[in-house]
Design a protein around this motif. Structure first.
Motif, PDB file in Angstrom:
ATOM      1  N   ASN A   1       0.872  -1.172   0.111  1.00 32.66           N
ATOM      2  CA  ASN A   1       0.065   0.175   0.399  1.00 32.66           C
ATOM      3  C   ASN A   1       0.751   1.173   0.296  1.00 32.66           C
ATOM      4  O   ASN A   1       0.372   2.497  -0.224  1.00 32.66           O
TER       5      ASN A   1
ATOM      6  N   ARG B   1       4.739  -7.911 -13.760  1.00 31.00           N
ATOM      7  CA  ARG B   1       2.931  -8.666 -13.218  1.00 31.00           C
ATOM      8  C   ARG B   1       2.760 -10.256 -14.842  1.00 31.00           C
ATOM      9  O   ARG B   1       1.818 -10.796 -14.510  1.00 31.00           O
TER      10      ARG B   1
ATOM     11  N   GLU C   1       0.301 -12.154 -12.344  1.00 34.17           N
ATOM     12  CA  GLU C   1      -1.345 -11.401 -12.375  1.00 34.17           C
ATOM     13  C   GLU C   1      -2.091 -12.782 -13.489  1.00 34.17           C
ATOM     14  O   GLU C   1      -1.263 -12.639 -14.678  1.00 34.17           O
TER      15      GLU C   1
ATOM     16  N   LYS D   1      -5.816  -5.519 -15.312  1.00 38.91           N
ATOM     17  CA  LYS D   1      -6.237  -5.951 -14.174  1.00 38.91           C
ATOM     18  C   LYS D   1      -5.782  -6.224 -12.928  1.00 38.91           C
ATOM     19  O   LYS D   1      -6.020  -7.494 -12.788  1.00 38.91           O
ATOM     20  N   PRO D   2      -4.339  -6.161 -13.188  1.00 31.65           N
ATOM     21  CA  PRO D   2      -3.499  -5.925 -11.674  1.00 31.65           C
ATOM     22  C   PRO D   2      -4.376  -6.131 -10.755  1.00 31.65           C
ATOM     23  O   PRO D   2      -4.787  -5.391  -9.682  1.00 31.65           O
ATOM     24  N   GLN D   3      -3.924  -7.085 -10.065  1.00 31.87           N
ATOM     25  CA  GLN D   3      -4.570  -8.007  -8.055  1.00 31.87           C
ATOM     26  C   GLN D   3      -3.565  -7.356  -7.385  1.00 31.87           C
ATOM     27  O   GLN D   3      -4.079  -7.377  -6.626  1.00 31.87           O
ATOM     28  N   TYR D   4      -2.168  -7.480  -7.770  1.00 34.43           N
ATOM     29  CA  TYR D   4      -1.545  -7.328  -6.746  1.00 34.43           C
ATOM     30  C   TYR D   4      -0.194  -5.633  -6.603  1.00 34.43           C
ATOM     31  O   TYR D   4      -0.885  -4.954  -6.167  1.00 34.43           O
TER      32      TYR D   4
ATOM     33  N   GLU E   1      -0.064  -1.664  -9.049  1.00 39.09           N
ATOM     34  CA  GLU E   1      -1.368  -1.465  -9.171  1.00 39.09           C
ATOM     35  C   GLU E   1      -0.408  -0.167  -9.290  1.00 39.09           C
ATOM     36  O   GLU E   1       0.578   0.394  -9.233  1.00 39.09           O
ATOM     37  N   THR E   2      -0.827   0.526 -10.642  1.00 39.84           N
ATOM     38  CA  THR E   2       0.285   1.754 -11.158  1.00 39.84           C
ATOM     39  C   THR E   2      -0.707   2.394 -10.791  1.00 39.84           C
ATOM     40  O   THR E   2      -1.815   3.337 -11.132  1.00 39.84           O
TER      41      THR E   2
ATOM     42  N   TYR F   1       4.172   2.796  -8.469  1.00 38.59           N
ATOM     43  CA  TYR F   1       3.491   1.373  -8.254  1.00 38.59           C
ATOM     44  C   TYR F   1       3.450   1.284  -6.643  1.00 38.59           C
ATOM     45  O   TYR F   1       3.765   1.899  -6.314  1.00 38.59           O
TER      46      TYR F   1
ATOM     47  N   LYS G   1      -0.656  -4.100  -3.505  1.00 36.09           N
ATOM     48  CA  LYS G   1      -2.074  -4.113  -2.991  1.00 36.09           C
ATOM     49  C   LYS G   1      -2.117  -4.861  -2.034  1.00 36.09           C
ATOM     50  O   LYS G   1      -2.007  -5.787  -3.058  1.00 36.09           O
TER      51      LYS G   1
END
Length: 229
Positions: free
Chosen positions: A172, A204, A208, A213-216, A218-219, A225, A228
């Motif tokens: 985060n 990715r 991914e 739609k990356p779940q790990y 995020e841009t 970056y 998440k």
């Protein structure tokens, strides 16, 4: 003493690089033919490779690809070609750095020292056994330096592993590309932002389910970056 292989067909450049590196305490060997250089890189033990792109026999891209398939040894690519596409291709094949000719010998030595220092810290670090990060099907085994997605192992280069692990250990938190470059490569970015972008893209593709739609990772547009949680 760290041992370096230079694969460069311009002998004057290779000798200049060798002189500066030897003055800094490195043991240096030169191959001027790409095919011979590849054979040496795969057969002999070296601590770092410096590869020119345009070589007789086997080019630097192919040498990088074959070496990276079996070794995590740092690879620096050198080329007179300034096109970003060559840099992106080289980094995508697993090179750790890309230097454009002409460059100062002192810059080359600085980059070599930075990559070797980081690599030696990684392989010699006294990390606790079985230090593992597990997040939503992603498993990072820091001790064995292995990555798994839903139980399936994925092959990562040294820098890809370092970057993924750093982001996962700081969830985060939004990092700029400059911050990531300094952290993972131990250098100021100075025009090497593509390095981070390419490595994020390769990571990715490996972790991914849907890279759009990356779940790990995020841009954060205009910033950088974040991993998440």
């Amino acid at each position: 003493m760290s041992r370096i292989l230079i694969v460069e067909d311009e002998e004057s450049i290779a000798e200049l690089e060798k002189d500066y590196l030897e003055l800094s305490g490195f043991e240096v060997e030169i191959e001027t033919d790409g095919t011979k250089g590849l054979e040496r890189a795969l057969k002999d033990e070296f601590d770092l490779f410096i590869l020119d792109l345009m070589l007789p026999g086997t080019d630097g891209f192919e040498i990088c690809r074959q070496v990276r398939a079996v070794r995590n040894t740092p690879i620096l690519m050198v080329s007179a070609k300034k096109d970003d596409i060559d840099k992106i291709r080289g980094l995508g094949l697993g090179a750790d750095d890309y230097i454009t000719k002409p460059f100062s010998p002192s810059e080359l030595v600085a980059r070599v020292k930075a990559h070797l220092a980081r690599y030696e810290r990684l392989i010699g670090s006294g990390m606790p056994e079985n230090e593992i990060i597990e997040i939503r099907g992603l498993k990072i085994d820091k001790t064995a330096r292995r990555v798994y997605i839903n139980g399936e192992e994925k092959n990562f280069t040294t820098k890809e592993f370092d970057l993924l692990t750093f982001l996962a250990q700081n969830p985060n938190h939004v990092f700029t590309k400059d911050e990531l470059f300094r952290e993972i490569w131990d250098m100021e970015s100075v025009g090497d932002i593509a390095t981070v972008t390419v490595h994020i893209k390769k990571i990715r593709e490996k972790i991914e389910y849907n890279t759009a739609k990356p779940q790990y990772i995020e841009t954060i547009w205009g910033v950088g970056y974040r991993f998440k949680m």
